[in-house]
Design a protein around this motif. Structure first.
Motif, PDB file in Angstrom:
ATOM      1  N   VAL A 116       0.796  -1.249   0.143  1.00 24.21           N
ATOM      2  CA  VAL A 116       0.516   0.301  -0.153  1.00 24.21           C
ATOM      3  C   VAL A 116       0.991   1.350   0.216  1.00 24.21           C
ATOM      4  N   VAL A 117       1.657   1.083   1.131  1.00 26.10           N
ATOM      5  CA  VAL A 117       2.674   2.535   0.934  1.00 26.10           C
ATOM      6  C   VAL A 117       3.716   2.724  -0.175  1.00 26.10           C
ATOM      7  N   VAL A 118       4.100   1.393  -0.901  1.00 25.83           N
ATOM      8  CA  VAL A 118       5.213   1.397  -2.199  1.00 25.83           C
ATOM      9  C   VAL A 118       4.002   1.949  -2.868  1.00 25.83           C
ATOM     10  N   TRP A 119       3.353   1.861  -3.225  1.00 29.41           N
ATOM     11  CA  TRP A 119       2.233   2.256  -4.915  1.00 29.41           C
ATOM     12  C   TRP A 119       1.618   3.733  -4.795  1.00 29.41           C
ATOM     13  N   TRP A 120       0.944   4.159  -3.260  1.00 24.45           N
ATOM     14  CA  TRP A 120       0.504   5.588  -3.549  1.00 24.45           C
ATOM     15  C   TRP A 120       2.039   6.360  -3.024  1.00 24.45           C
ATOM     16  N   SER A 121       3.007   6.073  -2.933  1.00 22.56           N
ATOM     17  CA  SER A 121       4.388   6.876  -2.788  1.00 22.56           C
ATOM     18  C   SER A 121       4.983   6.862  -4.177  1.00 22.56           C
ATOM     19  N   THR A 122       4.456   5.517  -4.782  1.00 14.61           N
ATOM     20  CA  THR A 122       5.604   5.721  -6.527  1.00 14.61           C
ATOM     21  C   THR A 122       5.053   6.565  -6.950  1.00 14.61           C
ATOM     22  N   ILE A 123       3.164   6.814  -7.347  1.00 13.01           N
ATOM     23  CA  ILE A 123       2.308   7.631  -7.554  1.00 13.01           C
ATOM     24  C   ILE A 123       2.605   8.866  -7.685  1.00 13.01           C
ATOM     25  N   LEU A 124       2.822   9.180  -6.167  1.00 12.34           N
ATOM     26  CA  LEU A 124       3.143  10.462  -5.781  1.00 12.34           C
ATOM     27  C   LEU A 124       4.569  10.969  -5.694  1.00 12.34           C
ATOM     28  N   LEU A 125       5.454  10.139  -6.148  1.00  9.40           N
ATOM     29  CA  LEU A 125       6.808  10.063  -6.734  1.00  9.40           C
ATOM     30  C   LEU A 125       7.514  10.413  -8.152  1.00  9.40           C
ATOM     31  N   PHE A 126       6.101   9.930  -8.840  1.00  8.63           N
ATOM     32  CA  PHE A 126       5.836  10.396 -10.312  1.00  8.63           C
ATOM     33  C   PHE A 126       5.590  11.270 -10.873  1.00  8.63           C
ATOM     34  N   LYS A 127       4.333  11.333  -9.065  1.00 10.32           N
ATOM     35  CA  LYS A 127       3.749  13.228  -9.693  1.00 10.32           C
ATOM     36  C   LYS A 127       4.862  14.537  -9.825  1.00 10.32           C
ATOM     37  N   LEU A 128       6.213  14.295  -8.948  1.00 12.96           N
ATOM     38  CA  LEU A 128       7.398  14.852  -8.771  1.00 12.96           C
ATOM     39  C   LEU A 128       8.121  14.780  -9.651  1.00 12.96           C
ATOM     40  N   ALA A 129       7.944  13.348 -10.026  1.00 13.85           N
ATOM     41  CA  ALA A 129       9.532  13.586 -10.937  1.00 13.85           C
ATOM     42  C   ALA A 129       9.060  13.973 -12.623  1.00 13.85           C
ATOM     43  N   CYS A 140      -6.476   2.215   7.403  1.00 14.70           N
ATOM     44  CA  CYS A 140      -6.114   3.269   8.241  1.00 14.70           C
ATOM     45  C   CYS A 140      -4.752   4.050   6.641  1.00 14.70           C
ATOM     46  N   VAL A 141      -4.279   3.357   6.947  1.00 15.53           N
ATOM     47  CA  VAL A 141      -2.863   3.179   5.530  1.00 15.53           C
ATOM     48  C   VAL A 141      -3.065   3.280   4.067  1.00 15.53           C
ATOM     49  N   SER A 142      -4.249   2.753   4.254  1.00 10.85           N
ATOM     50  CA  SER A 142      -5.170   3.004   2.735  1.00 10.85           C
ATOM     51  C   SER A 142      -5.315   4.118   2.753  1.00 10.85           C
ATOM     52  N   CYS A 143      -6.303   4.599   3.254  1.00 12.05           N
ATOM     53  CA  CYS A 143      -7.702   5.662   3.281  1.00 12.05           C
ATOM     54  C   CYS A 143      -6.624   7.102   3.590  1.00 12.05           C
ATOM     55  N   VAL A 144      -5.312   7.284   4.721  1.00 10.04           N
ATOM     56  CA  VAL A 144      -4.840   8.097   4.106  1.00 10.04           C
ATOM     57  C   VAL A 144      -4.038   8.244   3.404  1.00 10.04           C
ATOM     58  N   CYS A 145      -3.335   7.268   2.351  1.00  9.71           N
ATOM     59  CA  CYS A 145      -2.947   7.650   1.727  1.00  9.71           C
ATOM     60  C   CYS A 145      -3.813   7.952   0.124  1.00  9.71           C
ATOM     61  N   LYS A 146      -4.842   7.156  -0.041  1.00 10.57           N
ATOM     62  CA  LYS A 146      -5.452   7.288  -1.069  1.00 10.57           C
ATOM     63  C   LYS A 146      -6.568   9.225  -0.651  1.00 10.57           C
ATOM     64  N   THR A 147      -6.855   9.240   0.597  1.00 18.02           N
ATOM     65  CA  THR A 147      -6.652  10.894   0.948  1.00 18.02           C
ATOM     66  C   THR A 147      -6.486  11.678   0.493  1.00 18.02           C
ATOM     67  N   PHE A 148      -4.630  11.560   0.772  1.00 23.87           N
ATOM     68  CA  PHE A 148      -3.694  12.373   0.481  1.00 23.87           C
ATOM     69  C   PHE A 148      -3.486  12.562  -1.297  1.00 23.87           C
ATOM     70  N   THR A 149      -2.967  11.645  -1.541  1.00 23.62           N
ATOM     71  CA  THR A 149      -3.115  11.350  -2.679  1.00 23.62           C
ATOM     72  C   THR A 149      -4.407  11.981  -3.760  1.00 23.62           C
ATOM     73  N   ALA A 150      -5.354  11.987  -3.589  1.00 22.32           N
ATOM     74  CA  ALA A 150      -6.194  12.472  -3.945  1.00 22.32           C
ATOM     75  C   ALA A 150      -6.524  14.262  -3.996  1.00 22.32           C
ATOM     76  N   ALA A 151      -6.148  14.683  -2.006  1.00 19.96           N
ATOM     77  CA  ALA A 151      -5.912  16.063  -2.580  1.00 19.96           C
ATOM     78  C   ALA A 151      -4.779  16.727  -3.080  1.00 19.96           C
ATOM     79  N   ARG A 152      -3.832  16.443  -3.487  1.00 18.17           N
ATOM     80  CA  ARG A 152      -2.630  16.635  -4.007  1.00 18.17           C
ATOM     81  C   ARG A 152      -2.988  16.634  -5.675  1.00 18.17           C
ATOM     82  N   LEU A 153      -4.059  16.027  -6.483  1.00 16.12           N
ATOM     83  CA  LEU A 153      -3.887  15.338  -7.281  1.00 16.12           C
ATOM     84  C   LEU A 153      -5.355  17.050  -7.770  1.00 16.12           C
ATOM     85  N   LEU A 154      -5.976  17.648  -7.213  1.00 14.72           N
ATOM     86  CA  LEU A 154      -6.882  17.908  -7.054  1.00 14.72           C
ATOM     87  C   LEU A 154      -6.508  19.626  -6.759  1.00 14.72           C
TER      88      LEU A 154
END
Length: 154
Positions: free
Chosen positions: A20-33, A103-117
């Protein structure tokens, strides 16, 4: 197993939380990169550069205040200021098992959605408070993770 491996001085993610952490972290790092590439391509398209040698080489002008480039740069800077702390916090949160997988999944999804929005609102010139609300949701996720870690350790 999860937690801090004192023998090797490293943090080990539990096998259940790691994907879960690796998946969502990779999406966010891809966005940064991808943002530097987007900024660079826009510089080429608009023929505006920061350094004289780039302007000469690519046939453009030196301009440090192009509104499109500056908006892209500010959006990227905001990502750096918010995503990097999230990545550290969510990794620590998962490593010490301060919460369960849901909990980890919910926080990751919420944060990622917030950053994309936030990005859509920023680059799309969407009226406030859309961007501010998206930013605030991300900040709440970071504060939540930090508080849970500190409470779990204490």
């Amino acid at each position: 197993s999860s937690g801090i491996n004192a023998e090797y001085g490293m943090i080990v993610l539990s096998s259940a939380l790691a994907p879960v952490v690796v998946w969502w972290s990779t999406i966010l790092l891809f966005k940064l990169a991808t943002f530097p590439l987007i900024i660079g391509l826009n510089r080429l398209k608009r023929k505006v550069f920061v350094t004289p040698e780039d302007a000469v080489f690519f046939g453009g002008e030196v301009k440090i205040d192009d509104p499109v480039i500056e908006r892209l740069r500010r959006c990227h800077q905001n990502d750096v200021e918010n995503i990097l702390p999230f990545l550290a916090l969510v990794s620590l949160f998962a490593a010490i098992s301060a919460g369960d997988g849901a909990c980890v999944s919910c926080v990751c999804k919420t944060f990622t959605a917030a950053r994309l929005l936030h990005t859509v609102a920023y680059l799309g010139h969407v009226r406030q408070p859309a961007r501010a609300l998206a930013w605030f949701v991300g900040v709440v996720c970071n504060v939540y993770l930090a508080a849970k870690i500190l409470l779990f350790i204490y």
